[in-house]
Design a protein around this motif. Structure first.
Motif, PDB file in Angstrom:
ATOM      1  N   SER A  86     -36.395  32.213   4.332  1.00 51.00           N
ATOM      2  CA  SER A  86     -35.771  33.511   4.632  1.00 51.00           C
ATOM      3  C   SER A  86     -36.862  34.427   5.170  1.00 51.00           C
ATOM      4  O   SER A  86     -38.059  34.085   5.104  1.00 51.00           O
ATOM      5  CB  SER A  86     -35.165  34.134   3.357  1.00 51.00           C
ATOM      6  OG  SER A  86     -36.208  34.471   2.461  1.00 51.00           O
ATOM      7  N   GLY A  87     -36.455  35.596   5.653  1.00 51.54           N
ATOM      8  CA  GLY A  87     -37.450  36.575   6.090  1.00 51.54           C
ATOM      9  C   GLY A  87     -38.347  36.976   4.925  1.00 51.54           C
ATOM     10  O   GLY A  87     -39.565  37.118   5.086  1.00 51.54           O
ATOM     11  N   MET A  88     -37.774  37.151   3.750  1.00 52.86           N
ATOM     12  CA  MET A  88     -38.593  37.510   2.585  1.00 52.86           C
ATOM     13  C   MET A  88     -39.531  36.370   2.204  1.00 52.86           C
ATOM     14  O   MET A  88     -40.617  36.612   1.664  1.00 52.86           O
ATOM     15  CB  MET A  88     -37.709  37.926   1.399  1.00 52.86           C
ATOM     16  CG  MET A  88     -37.189  39.355   1.478  1.00 52.86           C
ATOM     17  SD  MET A  88     -38.456  40.599   1.861  1.00 52.86           S
ATOM     18  CE  MET A  88     -39.533  40.508   0.436  1.00 52.86           C
ATOM     19  N   TYR A 112     -39.252  47.668   5.239  1.00 52.47           N
ATOM     20  CA  TYR A 112     -38.014  47.094   4.686  1.00 52.47           C
ATOM     21  C   TYR A 112     -38.027  47.145   3.137  1.00 52.47           C
ATOM     22  O   TYR A 112     -39.034  46.781   2.511  1.00 52.47           O
ATOM     23  CB  TYR A 112     -37.892  45.660   5.191  1.00 52.47           C
ATOM     24  CG  TYR A 112     -36.720  44.887   4.654  1.00 52.47           C
ATOM     25  CD1 TYR A 112     -35.409  45.324   4.846  1.00 52.47           C
ATOM     26  CD2 TYR A 112     -36.926  43.708   3.950  1.00 52.47           C
ATOM     27  CE1 TYR A 112     -34.347  44.602   4.356  1.00 52.47           C
ATOM     28  CE2 TYR A 112     -35.854  42.980   3.459  1.00 52.47           C
ATOM     29  CZ  TYR A 112     -34.570  43.428   3.656  1.00 52.47           C
ATOM     30  OH  TYR A 112     -33.512  42.723   3.169  1.00 52.47           O
ATOM     31  N   GLU A 156     -44.345  48.004  10.304  1.00 58.95           N
ATOM     32  CA  GLU A 156     -43.010  47.584  10.748  1.00 58.95           C
ATOM     33  C   GLU A 156     -42.647  48.559  11.852  1.00 58.95           C
ATOM     34  O   GLU A 156     -42.384  49.733  11.590  1.00 58.95           O
ATOM     35  CB  GLU A 156     -41.991  47.649   9.599  1.00 58.95           C
ATOM     36  CG  GLU A 156     -40.628  47.112  10.007  1.00 58.95           C
ATOM     37  CD  GLU A 156     -39.605  47.167   8.886  1.00 58.95           C
ATOM     38  OE1 GLU A 156     -39.958  46.848   7.735  1.00 58.95           O
ATOM     39  OE2 GLU A 156     -38.455  47.562   9.166  1.00 58.95           O
ATOM     40  N   SER A 160     -36.780  49.288  10.684  1.00 60.19           N
ATOM     41  CA  SER A 160     -35.343  49.072  10.829  1.00 60.19           C
ATOM     42  C   SER A 160     -34.540  50.122  10.069  1.00 60.19           C
ATOM     43  O   SER A 160     -33.330  50.119  10.096  1.00 60.19           O
ATOM     44  CB  SER A 160     -34.978  47.675  10.350  1.00 60.19           C
ATOM     45  OG  SER A 160     -35.359  47.509   9.013  1.00 60.19           O
ATOM     46  N   ASP A 185     -44.023  43.390  10.588  1.00 61.70           N
ATOM     47  CA  ASP A 185     -42.651  42.875  10.614  1.00 61.70           C
ATOM     48  C   ASP A 185     -42.096  43.235  11.984  1.00 61.70           C
ATOM     49  O   ASP A 185     -41.863  44.411  12.288  1.00 61.70           O
ATOM     50  CB  ASP A 185     -41.841  43.521   9.478  1.00 61.70           C
ATOM     51  CG  ASP A 185     -40.448  42.921   9.360  1.00 61.70           C
ATOM     52  OD1 ASP A 185     -39.889  42.519  10.400  1.00 61.70           O
ATOM     53  OD2 ASP A 185     -39.910  42.880   8.239  1.00 61.70           O
ATOM     54  N   THR A 187     -39.249  42.053  13.343  1.00 59.83           N
ATOM     55  CA  THR A 187     -37.873  41.556  13.402  1.00 59.83           C
ATOM     56  C   THR A 187     -37.025  42.330  14.415  1.00 59.83           C
ATOM     57  O   THR A 187     -36.223  41.746  15.137  1.00 59.83           O
ATOM     58  CB  THR A 187     -37.225  41.630  11.998  1.00 59.83           C
ATOM     59  OG1 THR A 187     -38.014  40.863  11.088  1.00 59.83           O
ATOM     60  CG2 THR A 187     -35.814  41.083  12.000  1.00 59.83           C
ATOM     61  N   SER A 207     -37.561  38.074  10.182  1.00 64.13           N
ATOM     62  CA  SER A 207     -36.366  37.495   9.595  1.00 64.13           C
ATOM     63  C   SER A 207     -35.635  36.807  10.741  1.00 64.13           C
ATOM     64  O   SER A 207     -35.191  37.470  11.685  1.00 64.13           O
ATOM     65  CB  SER A 207     -35.480  38.586   8.979  1.00 64.13           C
ATOM     66  OG  SER A 207     -34.214  38.021   8.700  1.00 64.13           O
ATOM     67  N   SER A 209     -32.891  35.585  10.380  1.00 60.11           N
ATOM     68  CA  SER A 209     -31.486  35.854  10.083  1.00 60.11           C
ATOM     69  C   SER A 209     -30.918  36.914  11.018  1.00 60.11           C
ATOM     70  O   SER A 209     -29.713  37.165  11.008  1.00 60.11           O
ATOM     71  CB  SER A 209     -31.346  36.324   8.626  1.00 60.11           C
ATOM     72  OG  SER A 209     -32.315  35.726   7.795  1.00 60.11           O
ATOM     73  N   LYS A 210     -31.793  37.589  11.810  1.00 55.67           N
ATOM     74  CA  LYS A 210     -31.348  38.651  12.722  1.00 55.67           C
ATOM     75  C   LYS A 210     -31.281  38.091  14.161  1.00 55.67           C
ATOM     76  O   LYS A 210     -30.620  37.105  14.383  1.00 55.67           O
ATOM     77  CB  LYS A 210     -32.280  39.858  12.604  1.00 55.67           C
ATOM     78  CG  LYS A 210     -32.596  40.249  11.161  1.00 55.67           C
ATOM     79  CD  LYS A 210     -31.364  40.739  10.428  1.00 55.67           C
ATOM     80  CE  LYS A 210     -31.708  41.284   9.063  1.00 55.67           C
ATOM     81  NZ  LYS A 210     -31.181  40.519   7.940  1.00 55.67           N
ATOM     82  N   VAL A 219     -29.955  31.872   7.511  1.00 60.72           N
ATOM     83  CA  VAL A 219     -30.953  32.723   6.856  1.00 60.72           C
ATOM     84  C   VAL A 219     -32.275  31.974   6.988  1.00 60.72           C
ATOM     85  O   VAL A 219     -32.366  30.797   6.603  1.00 60.72           O
ATOM     86  CB  VAL A 219     -30.596  32.963   5.371  1.00 60.72           C
ATOM     87  CG1 VAL A 219     -31.738  33.656   4.638  1.00 60.72           C
ATOM     88  CG2 VAL A 219     -29.337  33.815   5.261  1.00 60.72           C
ATOM     89  N   GLY A 220     -33.272  32.631   7.561  1.00 60.24           N
ATOM     90  CA  GLY A 220     -34.573  31.979   7.745  1.00 60.24           C
ATOM     91  C   GLY A 220     -35.633  33.016   8.044  1.00 60.24           C
ATOM     92  O   GLY A 220     -35.332  34.193   8.271  1.00 60.24           O
ATOM     93  N   TRP A 340     -27.758  42.572  10.486  1.00 58.11           N
ATOM     94  CA  TRP A 340     -27.755  43.033  11.880  1.00 58.11           C
ATOM     95  C   TRP A 340     -28.344  41.938  12.751  1.00 58.11           C
ATOM     96  O   TRP A 340     -28.842  40.941  12.245  1.00 58.11           O
ATOM     97  CB  TRP A 340     -28.531  44.347  12.028  1.00 58.11           C
ATOM     98  CG  TRP A 340     -29.879  44.401  11.382  1.00 58.11           C
ATOM     99  CD1 TRP A 340     -30.140  44.665  10.062  1.00 58.11           C
ATOM    100  CD2 TRP A 340     -31.158  44.200  11.992  1.00 58.11           C
ATOM    101  NE1 TRP A 340     -31.498  44.638   9.822  1.00 58.11           N
ATOM    102  CE2 TRP A 340     -32.150  44.358  11.000  1.00 58.11           C
ATOM    103  CE3 TRP A 340     -31.568  43.907  13.306  1.00 58.11           C
ATOM    104  CZ2 TRP A 340     -33.506  44.227  11.257  1.00 58.11           C
ATOM    105  CZ3 TRP A 340     -32.933  43.786  13.566  1.00 58.11           C
ATOM    106  CH2 TRP A 340     -33.883  43.950  12.538  1.00 58.11           C
TER     107      TRP A 340
HETATM  108  C1  LIG Z   1     -36.790  44.345   8.928  1.00 53.49           C
HETATM  109  C2  LIG Z   1     -36.448  43.233   8.003  1.00 53.49           C
HETATM  110  N1  LIG Z   1     -37.416  42.420   7.580  1.00 53.49           N
HETATM  111  C3  LIG Z   1     -37.169  41.392   6.731  1.00 53.49           C
HETATM  112  C4  LIG Z   1     -35.895  41.172   6.262  1.00 53.49           C
HETATM  113  C5  LIG Z   1     -35.666  40.055   5.281  1.00 53.49           C
HETATM  114  O1  LIG Z   1     -35.080  38.985   5.895  1.00 53.49           O
HETATM  115  P1  LIG Z   1     -34.150  37.903   5.119  1.00 53.49           P
HETATM  116  O2  LIG Z   1     -32.884  38.622   4.776  1.00 53.49           O
HETATM  117  O3  LIG Z   1     -33.992  36.827   6.122  1.00 53.49           O
HETATM  118  O4  LIG Z   1     -34.916  37.491   3.902  1.00 53.49           O
HETATM  119  C6  LIG Z   1     -34.834  41.961   6.695  1.00 53.49           C
HETATM  120  C7  LIG Z   1     -33.453  41.712   6.226  1.00 53.49           C
HETATM  121  O5  LIG Z   1     -32.569  42.521   6.364  1.00 53.49           O
HETATM  122  C8  LIG Z   1     -35.124  43.040   7.568  1.00 53.49           C
HETATM  123  O6  LIG Z   1     -34.156  43.878   7.972  1.00 53.49           O
END
Ligand SMILES: Cc1ncc(COP(=O)(O)O)c(C=O)c1O
Length: 397
Positions: A86-88, A112, A156, A160, A185, A187, A207, A209-210, A219-220, A340
């Motif tokens: 996941s992004g995290m 985030y 970041e 976001s 970040d 993303t 992330s 996942s976006k 989700v990655g 998103w």
């Molecule tokens: C800017 C940003 N970074 C990281 C993440 C985390 O990503 P994930 O949900 O894939 O763990 C998100 C998720 O919303 C995000 O918006």
């Protein structure tokens, strides 16, 4: 061919050997945990570099390697990528690789939320990590926050949450002077629109996942850096913390990456139409999108970003919660959801989260407003999106 290929061509063909797979246009999915070896010497040779040849999918998988190769190419020349669950997973592995007990991090304030909680609550409690948050709109804030224990600066840009930018080359210059690692970040912009590593940042996280995934079906996460940094993350955080991406997710990501440039161009064009429509609408007080000339950091945005994406914020003129709810509930194409970057348009009101713990009178203390709205502009016909926003905004007047 000596001609340097464009990114669309590289995302389509990078790392693919179709004739080695019976001419299959879509690469095979190696949906397995394990790889076997001919004999003792063969597996012994594989252990010489655990990142190069598949042994066990927690470390390496051919489908994942292919997706990683494409994302590394997207980020620039000479970089490597590690995909995570996941992004995290990417954020936590990159941070853990960068700090040790008692170290200090300087981070941009509107990072985030779960990233903020990870460094400020989780690592503070378990590893005595301290964090100084800075607004981030002036590089001098980073210089002033550095201590002799600072090991990492976390950015970041655009964030976001409030779409604030940091001057990336200026912060990198400060960090390099002090021998501090920088991480961003990326993303929101993706490496297509913002070349952070070429600007000198040490580690870029995403992330997937976006926008990189783009279809709201995976989700990655991704970490991109110089090959030696990625190698170190693979044999430490990937192997030991184990947030490995699933092969099927990598396979879907390969599918997604082929259309990333055309999707992002469409998101950018529709988002500009939507942002300009909202900016002139009487029911809207303010729009937050770095592509608008009214954005306070527009000059920096033009310098640092090659394009814009579809996530933006705006504040409704009304402060009446009933009307704010009526606006959100009246939307038909924009659906209510927290994520998103997918094909579908989404709406979220941060007040939905904040009102759980905070009375509306306290909102201004945090610099937020009851009428703040976040939308992710998707790939639908832009005229339909404008019509949907227009009819819903009538409920907010
Ligand atoms: C800017 C940003 N970074 C990281 C993440 C985390 O990503 P994930 O949900 O894939 O763990 C998100 C998720 O919303 C995000 O918006």
């Amino acid at each position: 061919m000596s001609h340097k290929k464009g990114i669309e061509t590289r995302l389509a063909h990078e790392g693919e050997d179709r004739l080695a797979h019976q001419g299959a246009v879509v690469p095979p999915l190696y949906q397995n945990s394990l790889f076997v070896f001919r004999d003792w010497d063969d597996i012994d040779a594989a252990f010489a570099d655990r990142t190069a040849r598949p042994i066990y999918t927690r470390l390496t998988n051919p489908t994942t390697l292919l997706a990683e190769q494409k994302i590394a190419a997207l980020a620039g020349d000479g970089y490597a990528c590690r995909l995570t669950a996941s992004g995290m997973g990417a954020v936590s592995a990159a941070v853990m690789n960068s700090v040790s007990q008692g170290d200090h991090i300087v981070a941009v304030k509107n990072i985030y939320g779960p990233t903020n909680n990870f460094i400020n609550r989780y690592l503070a409690g378990k590893m005595g990590i301290s964090v100084t948050f800075v607004p981030g709109d002036d590089p001098a804030q980073f210089a002033a926050a550095i201590t002799d224990r600072t090991r990492l600066i976390m950015l970041e840009s655009p964030s976001s949450a409030v779409f604030g930018l940091q001057d990336i080359p200026a912060v990198v210059a400060i960090a390099k002077k002090h021998g501090i690692r920088t991480m961003i970040d990326n993303t929101w912009a993706t490496p297509l629109w913002q070349r952070c590593l070429d600007m000198g940042v040490d580690i870029e996280v995403h992330s997937c996942s976006k926008y990189l995934g783009g279809h709201s079906d995976i989700v990655g996460g991704a970490i991109v850096a110089r090959p030696e940094v990625i190698h170190d993350i693979i044999v430490n955080e990937s192997e030991l913390l184990g947030a490995t991406i699933a092969p099927q997710t990598s396979w879907l990501l390969i599918r997604s990456l082929r259309t990333l440039p055309m999707r992002l161009r469409s998101h950018a064009e529709s988002a500009r139409n939507v942002a300009e429509f909202l900016e002139t609408h009487p029911a809207v007080k303010r729009v937050y999108w770095p592509g608008l000339e009214s954005h306070p950091q527009y000059a920096l945005a033009r310098r640092q970003l090659k394009g814009f994406t579809g996530l933006m914020g705006f504040t409704l003129a009304t402060t009446d919660l009933t009307r704010i709810k009526a606006f959100v509930n009246a939307l038909e194409i924009f659906q209510i959801g927290v994520s998103w970057g997918g094909h579908e348009s989404l709406v979220y009101a941060p007040a939905i989260s904040y009102l759980r713990d905070l009375p509306p009178e306290r909102f201004s203390d945090l610099g937020i407003s009851l009428g703040d709205i976040r939308i992710s502009v998707g790939l639908e016909t832009v005229g339909d999106l404008l019509a949907d926003l227009g009819q819903a905004l009538e409920k907010a007047v």
